[in-house]
Design a protein around this motif. Sequence first.
Motif, PDB file in Angstrom:
ATOM      1  N   UNK A  32     -49.442 -72.346   3.688  1.00  0.00           N
ATOM      2  CA  UNK A  32     -49.284 -71.374   4.769  1.00  0.00           C
ATOM      3  C   UNK A  32     -48.545 -70.126   4.269  1.00  0.00           C
ATOM      4  N   UNK A  33     -47.475 -70.311   3.507  1.00  0.00           N
ATOM      5  CA  UNK A  33     -46.706 -69.171   3.000  1.00  0.00           C
ATOM      6  C   UNK A  33     -47.542 -68.369   1.997  1.00  0.00           C
ATOM      7  N   UNK A  34     -48.322 -69.054   1.161  1.00  0.00           N
ATOM      8  CA  UNK A  34     -49.160 -68.346   0.190  1.00  0.00           C
ATOM      9  C   UNK A  34     -50.228 -67.511   0.873  1.00  0.00           C
ATOM     10  N   UNK A  35     -50.682 -67.940   2.047  1.00  0.00           N
ATOM     11  CA  UNK A  35     -51.718 -67.190   2.765  1.00  0.00           C
ATOM     12  C   UNK A  35     -51.216 -65.835   3.242  1.00  0.00           C
ATOM     13  N   UNK A  36     -49.881 -65.647   3.299  1.00  0.00           N
ATOM     14  CA  UNK A  36     -49.339 -64.341   3.667  1.00  0.00           C
ATOM     15  C   UNK A  36     -49.624 -63.293   2.596  1.00  0.00           C
ATOM     16  N   UNK A  68     -27.200 -75.325  -1.546  1.00  0.00           N
ATOM     17  CA  UNK A  68     -27.085 -73.912  -1.107  1.00  0.00           C
ATOM     18  C   UNK A  68     -28.378 -73.111  -1.240  1.00  0.00           C
ATOM     19  N   UNK A  69     -29.038 -73.095  -2.423  1.00  0.00           N
ATOM     20  CA  UNK A  69     -30.291 -72.319  -2.488  1.00  0.00           C
ATOM     21  C   UNK A  69     -31.395 -72.904  -1.622  1.00  0.00           C
ATOM     22  N   UNK A  70     -31.428 -74.240  -1.492  1.00  0.00           N
ATOM     23  CA  UNK A  70     -32.467 -74.845  -0.666  1.00  0.00           C
ATOM     24  C   UNK A  70     -32.277 -74.480   0.800  1.00  0.00           C
ATOM     25  N   UNK A  71     -31.034 -74.485   1.284  1.00  0.00           N
ATOM     26  CA  UNK A  71     -30.788 -74.168   2.692  1.00  0.00           C
ATOM     27  C   UNK A  71     -31.193 -72.735   3.014  1.00  0.00           C
ATOM     28  N   UNK A  72     -30.910 -71.798   2.103  1.00  0.00           N
ATOM     29  CA  UNK A  72     -31.295 -70.405   2.334  1.00  0.00           C
ATOM     30  C   UNK A  72     -32.812 -70.257   2.367  1.00  0.00           C
ATOM     31  N   UNK A  73     -33.478 -70.875   1.389  1.00  0.00           N
ATOM     32  CA  UNK A  73     -34.934 -70.772   1.353  1.00  0.00           C
ATOM     33  C   UNK A  73     -35.566 -71.493   2.534  1.00  0.00           C
ATOM     34  N   UNK A  74     -34.965 -72.598   2.969  1.00  0.00           N
ATOM     35  CA  UNK A  74     -35.527 -73.347   4.086  1.00  0.00           C
ATOM     36  C   UNK A  74     -35.431 -72.549   5.381  1.00  0.00           C
ATOM     37  N   UNK A  75     -34.326 -71.820   5.574  1.00  0.00           N
ATOM     38  CA  UNK A  75     -34.207 -70.960   6.754  1.00  0.00           C
ATOM     39  C   UNK A  75     -35.289 -69.885   6.750  1.00  0.00           C
ATOM     40  N   UNK A  76     -35.518 -69.280   5.588  1.00  0.00           N
ATOM     41  CA  UNK A  76     -36.560 -68.266   5.489  1.00  0.00           C
ATOM     42  C   UNK A  76     -37.941 -68.884   5.690  1.00  0.00           C
ATOM     43  N   UNK A  77     -38.114 -70.125   5.225  1.00  0.00           N
ATOM     44  CA  UNK A  77     -39.392 -70.814   5.393  1.00  0.00           C
ATOM     45  C   UNK A  77     -39.702 -71.021   6.869  1.00  0.00           C
ATOM     46  N   UNK A  78     -38.689 -71.393   7.656  1.00  0.00           N
ATOM     47  CA  UNK A  78     -38.891 -71.595   9.089  1.00  0.00           C
ATOM     48  C   UNK A  78     -39.311 -70.290   9.765  1.00  0.00           C
ATOM     49  N   UNK A  79     -38.729 -69.152   9.322  1.00  0.00           N
ATOM     50  CA  UNK A  79     -39.085 -67.860   9.913  1.00  0.00           C
ATOM     51  C   UNK A  79     -40.504 -67.436   9.534  1.00  0.00           C
ATOM     52  N   UNK A  80     -40.910 -67.713   8.281  1.00  0.00           N
ATOM     53  CA  UNK A  80     -42.206 -67.255   7.807  1.00  0.00           C
ATOM     54  C   UNK A  80     -43.354 -68.178   8.203  1.00  0.00           C
ATOM     55  N   UNK A  81     -43.035 -69.405   8.573  1.00  0.00           N
ATOM     56  CA  UNK A  81     -44.083 -70.397   8.822  1.00  0.00           C
ATOM     57  C   UNK A  81     -45.046 -69.977   9.935  1.00  0.00           C
ATOM     58  N   UNK A  82     -44.561 -69.538  11.117  1.00  0.00           N
ATOM     59  CA  UNK A  82     -45.506 -69.100  12.167  1.00  0.00           C
ATOM     60  C   UNK A  82     -46.365 -67.914  11.731  1.00  0.00           C
ATOM     61  N   UNK A  83     -45.761 -66.967  10.989  1.00  0.00           N
ATOM     62  CA  UNK A  83     -46.535 -65.824  10.505  1.00  0.00           C
ATOM     63  C   UNK A  83     -47.626 -66.285   9.543  1.00  0.00           C
ATOM     64  N   UNK A  84     -47.305 -67.276   8.733  1.00  0.00           N
ATOM     65  CA  UNK A  84     -48.309 -67.810   7.814  1.00  0.00           C
ATOM     66  C   UNK A  84     -49.458 -68.459   8.558  1.00  0.00           C
ATOM     67  N   UNK A  85     -49.161 -69.167   9.650  1.00  0.00           N
ATOM     68  CA  UNK A  85     -50.221 -69.774  10.446  1.00  0.00           C
ATOM     69  C   UNK A  85     -51.131 -68.712  11.058  1.00  0.00           C
ATOM     70  N   UNK A  86     -50.538 -67.620  11.501  1.00  0.00           N
ATOM     71  CA  UNK A  86     -51.350 -66.546  12.048  1.00  0.00           C
ATOM     72  C   UNK A  86     -52.239 -65.921  10.973  1.00  0.00           C
TER      73      UNK A  86
END
Length: 339
Positions: A252-256, A77-95
């Motif tokens: 990538x997430x840390x770069x945000x 359960x906690x992994x699935x929630x964080x993984x969904x958020x990770x998918x949303x934040x990943x493109x922003x992190x690349x930018x």
Amino acid sequence: MKLGEWFGLLILIIALYILWEIRYLLLLVFAAVLVAVALDGVVNFLKRWRISQGMAIGLTLFALLAIIIMLFTLMVPPFSKEFEELIKLFPKGFQAVARWLEKLQLQIFGETLFNFATNGDLLRQLQAFANPLLSRGINFFFDTLGGVLSTLLILVLAVMFLADPAAYRQGFIRIFPSFYRNRVDTILKRCEVNLRAWMLGTLTAMSVVGILSFIGLSLLRVRLYYAHALIAGLFNLIPNIGPTLSVIPPTVIASLDAPWKAIAVVILYFCIQQTDAYFVTPYVMSQHLELPPALTLMAQIFFTTFLGLPGLILALPLMVVSRVWIEEALIKDILDRWK
């Protein structure tokens, strides 16, 4: 060649073709054997305490079921929630990484040599690359492994192998000529020892990498550190490639947050992987296995080329078994006696 020899060659070609056509089924059987070997080690440990075979198997399966339920209850359960958020934040992190690289170019060269992100081009290119790759990967997974059904099949086969391992072992040995059956039994015992050493080393390394990643990322206050740590531990199952891929999401997430935090994540993962490579894995393996990195990488490329994603995941145990058979059957029994 005589007629009988031509006929034998034809039968060999047909047999190899059939084996090639059912290669994914054979991979499922091999995965079930791996699970059975791991569970058989627990059963043998319990039997040392004067517990009967049936009771030892029952306790082992009950413990396995309890562990699976606990993992799904506490981790999924906690992994699935964080993984969904990770998918949303990943493109922003690349930018964010792209903008940071452009600023770095301006500071060093006084001009922008490479334009990494302009008007969302990077995001569109990333999505254009990731979507077919993800779709292909999902289709491949369900076509070749069958998803949940294949996992259940592996577990059912493993339980069957565990219930009467001697019968299946003897059945495999009987396909060899009678003069070579004792030798095959010896080779199988060495394969079993090496596979258990590999499994012990792999599980320990995955646990250590996951725990250290969790502690390090939480201290750095990187967002979604639970999901990153779990990915790092799971990806450690695939040598060379897995650890390299696992460092990308947290970086990538840390770069945000800040560039220094992304650099700190890379340094953290480098230290963790070096600790695993030079201290954890060699200590746990206890010299039972000596797997040169170049040989490991070649095995991954070879099995991935011919067997796809399942071959990549099972590359190391396949290499362990293949290496034992090549050393014992080919080198010792044929080449060393060839005069």
